[in-house]
Motif scaffolding. Structure first.
Motif, PDB file in Angstrom:
ATOM      1  N   GLY A 159       9.751  47.827  39.355  1.00  0.00           N
ATOM      2  CA  GLY A 159       8.436  48.265  38.912  1.00  0.00           C
ATOM      3  C   GLY A 159       8.475  49.017  37.602  1.00  0.00           C
ATOM      4  O   GLY A 159       9.536  49.258  37.026  1.00  0.00           O
ATOM      5  N   PHE A 160       7.274  49.380  37.141  1.00  0.00           N
ATOM      6  CA  PHE A 160       7.088  50.129  35.908  1.00  0.00           C
ATOM      7  C   PHE A 160       6.247  51.370  36.208  1.00  0.00           C
ATOM      8  O   PHE A 160       5.026  51.331  36.097  1.00  0.00           O
ATOM      9  CB  PHE A 160       6.358  49.275  34.861  1.00  0.00           C
ATOM     10  N   PRO A 161       6.852  52.479  36.613  1.00  0.00           N
ATOM     11  CA  PRO A 161       6.062  53.697  36.847  1.00  0.00           C
ATOM     12  C   PRO A 161       5.370  54.136  35.559  1.00  0.00           C
ATOM     13  O   PRO A 161       5.972  54.109  34.483  1.00  0.00           O
ATOM     14  CB  PRO A 161       7.111  54.723  37.293  1.00  0.00           C
ATOM     15  N   TYR A 162       4.122  54.531  35.684  1.00  0.00           N
ATOM     16  CA  TYR A 162       3.319  54.923  34.526  1.00  0.00           C
ATOM     17  C   TYR A 162       3.402  56.434  34.350  1.00  0.00           C
ATOM     18  O   TYR A 162       2.945  57.190  35.198  1.00  0.00           O
ATOM     19  CB  TYR A 162       1.868  54.490  34.731  1.00  0.00           C
ATOM     20  N   SER A 163       3.987  56.882  33.249  1.00  0.00           N
ATOM     21  CA  SER A 163       4.226  58.311  33.045  1.00  0.00           C
ATOM     22  C   SER A 163       3.394  58.869  31.904  1.00  0.00           C
ATOM     23  O   SER A 163       3.294  58.259  30.839  1.00  0.00           O
ATOM     24  CB  SER A 163       5.708  58.553  32.754  1.00  0.00           C
ATOM     25  N   GLU A 164       2.817  60.052  32.135  1.00  0.00           N
ATOM     26  CA  GLU A 164       2.081  60.776  31.101  1.00  0.00           C
ATOM     27  C   GLU A 164       2.782  62.063  30.685  1.00  0.00           C
ATOM     28  O   GLU A 164       2.349  62.712  29.740  1.00  0.00           O
ATOM     29  CB  GLU A 164       0.666  61.126  31.591  1.00  0.00           C
ATOM     30  N   GLY A 165       3.845  62.476  31.398  1.00  0.00           N
ATOM     31  CA  GLY A 165       4.488  63.726  31.014  1.00  0.00           C
ATOM     32  C   GLY A 165       5.493  64.216  32.035  1.00  0.00           C
ATOM     33  O   GLY A 165       5.692  63.618  33.091  1.00  0.00           O
ATOM     34  N   PHE A 219       3.348  48.791  39.685  1.00  0.00           N
ATOM     35  CA  PHE A 219       2.964  49.656  38.566  1.00  0.00           C
ATOM     36  C   PHE A 219       2.460  50.977  39.140  1.00  0.00           C
ATOM     37  O   PHE A 219       1.271  51.269  39.113  1.00  0.00           O
ATOM     38  CB  PHE A 219       1.875  48.955  37.749  1.00  0.00           C
ATOM     39  N   PRO A 220       3.369  51.787  39.714  1.00  0.00           N
ATOM     40  CA  PRO A 220       2.933  53.004  40.410  1.00  0.00           C
ATOM     41  C   PRO A 220       2.250  53.991  39.464  1.00  0.00           C
ATOM     42  O   PRO A 220       2.770  54.292  38.390  1.00  0.00           O
ATOM     43  CB  PRO A 220       4.241  53.586  40.952  1.00  0.00           C
ATOM     44  N   GLU A 221       1.106  54.487  39.877  1.00  0.00           N
ATOM     45  CA  GLU A 221       0.367  55.461  39.086  1.00  0.00           C
ATOM     46  C   GLU A 221       0.813  56.853  39.530  1.00  0.00           C
ATOM     47  O   GLU A 221       0.267  57.425  40.468  1.00  0.00           O
ATOM     48  CB  GLU A 221      -1.134  55.251  39.298  1.00  0.00           C
ATOM     49  N   ILE A 222       1.836  57.380  38.851  1.00  0.00           N
ATOM     50  CA  ILE A 222       2.438  58.648  39.254  1.00  0.00           C
ATOM     51  C   ILE A 222       1.867  59.836  38.488  1.00  0.00           C
ATOM     52  O   ILE A 222       2.235  60.976  38.761  1.00  0.00           O
ATOM     53  CB  ILE A 222       3.967  58.618  39.062  1.00  0.00           C
ATOM     54  N   SER A 223       0.972  59.582  37.528  1.00  0.00           N
ATOM     55  CA  SER A 223       0.567  60.623  36.589  1.00  0.00           C
ATOM     56  C   SER A 223      -0.851  61.141  36.769  1.00  0.00           C
ATOM     57  O   SER A 223      -1.082  62.348  36.801  1.00  0.00           O
ATOM     58  CB  SER A 223       0.691  60.104  35.147  1.00  0.00           C
ATOM     59  N   MET A 224      -1.815  60.232  36.838  1.00  0.00           N
ATOM     60  CA  MET A 224      -3.217  60.618  36.697  1.00  0.00           C
ATOM     61  C   MET A 224      -3.913  60.914  38.020  1.00  0.00           C
ATOM     62  O   MET A 224      -4.885  61.667  38.046  1.00  0.00           O
ATOM     63  CB  MET A 224      -3.986  59.514  35.970  1.00  0.00           C
ATOM     64  N   TRP A 225      -3.439  60.327  39.105  1.00  0.00           N
ATOM     65  CA  TRP A 225      -4.155  60.434  40.381  1.00  0.00           C
ATOM     66  C   TRP A 225      -4.310  61.902  40.781  1.00  0.00           C
ATOM     67  O   TRP A 225      -3.337  62.646  40.885  1.00  0.00           O
ATOM     68  CB  TRP A 225      -3.400  59.669  41.465  1.00  0.00           C
ATOM     69  N   LYS A 231       8.592  60.677  39.566  1.00  0.00           N
ATOM     70  CA  LYS A 231       9.500  59.732  38.901  1.00  0.00           C
ATOM     71  C   LYS A 231      10.758  59.514  39.736  1.00  0.00           C
ATOM     72  O   LYS A 231      11.223  58.387  39.919  1.00  0.00           O
ATOM     73  CB  LYS A 231       9.927  60.274  37.538  1.00  0.00           C
ATOM     74  N   THR A 232      11.319  60.617  40.210  1.00  0.00           N
ATOM     75  CA  THR A 232      12.572  60.547  40.956  1.00  0.00           C
ATOM     76  C   THR A 232      12.393  59.782  42.262  1.00  0.00           C
ATOM     77  O   THR A 232      13.230  58.941  42.628  1.00  0.00           O
ATOM     78  CB  THR A 232      13.091  61.964  41.239  1.00  0.00           C
ATOM     79  N   ILE A 233      11.315  60.062  42.970  1.00  0.00           N
ATOM     80  CA  ILE A 233      11.053  59.389  44.246  1.00  0.00           C
ATOM     81  C   ILE A 233      10.878  57.888  44.041  1.00  0.00           C
ATOM     82  O   ILE A 233      11.466  57.071  44.762  1.00  0.00           O
ATOM     83  CB  ILE A 233       9.816  60.014  44.920  1.00  0.00           C
ATOM     84  N   ILE A 234      10.085  57.508  43.046  1.00  0.00           N
ATOM     85  CA  ILE A 234       9.836  56.088  42.794  1.00  0.00           C
ATOM     86  C   ILE A 234      11.116  55.379  42.353  1.00  0.00           C
ATOM     87  O   ILE A 234      11.432  54.272  42.816  1.00  0.00           O
ATOM     88  CB  ILE A 234       8.733  55.919  41.734  1.00  0.00           C
TER      89      ILE A 234
END
Length: 249
Positions: free
Chosen positions: A90-96, A53-59, A103-106
Motif C-alpha cells: 500500500g501507499f500510506p498517505y502522510s501529512e506530517g 491507500f490508508p488515510e493515516i493523517s487527516m481522519w 505509519k509504524t502500525i501500517i
C-alpha cells in the motif's frame, strides 16, 4: 479507486480489462471508511495486484496534526482485517510527523500481515519511550483514540476519559527515562493529552496551558507564526494569534 458511493467504476474497469491488462501494473484502491466491497466480493479487475491507500493523517483531524499525535490503532486494525487477505502492499498517505505511530502500525501490517496493531504499538512504545510503562501508555493511546473517534462522529466526548488520558500522560512521563522525555514522539503524544483535556474538559484552546502546548507543537513542526502561504493553516496548530496574511484557502 474509491467508488464510494458506488458509481460503477469497478464494473467499468473489469470490462476494460477483458481485452488484456498489460497496460496496468497494479490497482490502488481505498475509501474514507470501509474498503470498497467489489474487489473483496467479486475479485480484483484483471487479476492484478491490489494495493491500499490508508488515510493515516487527516481522519478526525483539523488542522491536520493541529493538536498533536493522532494514534488510531483500533481503527487501522479494523480496516486491515478487511483487506489483509487481498492486498499486496500500500501507499500510506502522510501529512506530517504527528502520525508516526500510525505509519509504524501500517508498515508492520505490510511486513507481517497477521501481527496485530496492538503488538506493534507495544513494541513501538518500548523502543521509543522505554519499557517502564508500556501498558499505561497503551491505555493513554486507547483513551486518545476513543476521544478522537467520538469527536469525529459528532458524539459527546467523555470528560472523564480525557481527564484519565491527562493523568496517564503525567504518570507515564514520571516513569520514563530522561532520554525519552525529550523525544518529539513523546512530546506530541503528551501534548495531545493536554489539548484534549483543555478542548473537552477545560477552558478551550485559548487557555494558557493550551496556548503553551500549541506553541510547542508549532516549534516541533517548524510552523510559522506569520505566513503568506494561504494553505499553511491546514497543518499549523490553531493558535489564536497565528496569522495568515493572505487569508486561508
Amino acid at each position: 479507486m474509491f467508488d464510494t458511493p458506488p458509481e460503477g467504476e469497478w464494473e467499468g474497469l473489469t470490462k476494460a480489462m477483458e481485452g488484456g491488462n498489460d497496460w496496468v501494473d497494479y490497482i490502488l484502491a481505498d475509501a474514507h471508511e470501509d474498503f470498497p466491497r467489489y474487489p473483496l466480493d467479486v475479485g480484483v479487475p484483471g487479476n492484478l495486484p491490489l494495493v491500499n491507500f490508508p488515510e493515516i493523517s487527516m481522519w478526525g483531524n483539523w488542522p491536520w496534526g493541529g493538536v498533536g499525535a493522532n494514534p488510531l490503532p483500533a481503527r487501522f486494525q479494523r480496516l486491515w482485517n478487511q483487506v489483509k487477505h487481498v492486498v499486496s502492499g500500500g501507499f500510506p498517505y502522510s501529512e506530517g510527523i504527528y502520525e508516526d505511530m500510525n505509519k509504524t502500525i501500517i508498515a508492520q501490517f505490510y511486513w507481517t500481515p497477521e501481527r496485530s496493531a496492538r503488538d506493534t504499538l507495544k513494541e513501538y512504545i518500548a523502543y521509543e519511550f522505554g519499557d517502564g510503562a508500556i501498558e499505561e501508555t497503551v491505555a493513554l493511546v486507547d483513551a486518545l483514540e476513543m476521544a478522537a473517534t467520538r469527536s469525529y462522529t459528532k458524539q459527546p466526548v467523555d470528560v472523564g476519559l480525557v481527564r484519565t488520558a491527562r493523568e496517564l500522560a503525567d504518570n507515564v512521563h514520571e516513569k520514563m527515562p530522561a532520554w525519552a522525555r525529550t523525544s518529539w514522539r513523546w512530546e506530541i503524544l503528551c501534548l495531545r493529552a493536554i489539548l484534549d483535556y483543555e478542548r473537552f474538559a477545560g477552558e478551550g484552546l485559548t487557555a494558557p496551558e493550551a496556548e503553551r502546548a500549541l506553541e510547542r507543537l508549532m516549534e516541533i513542526y517548524h510552523c510559522e507564526m506569520e505566513t503568506d502561504d494561504p494553505y499553511h493553516h491546514r497543518v499549523r496548530p490553531p493558535l489564536a494569534r497565528a496569522v495568515s496574511r493572505r487569508g486561508n484557502l
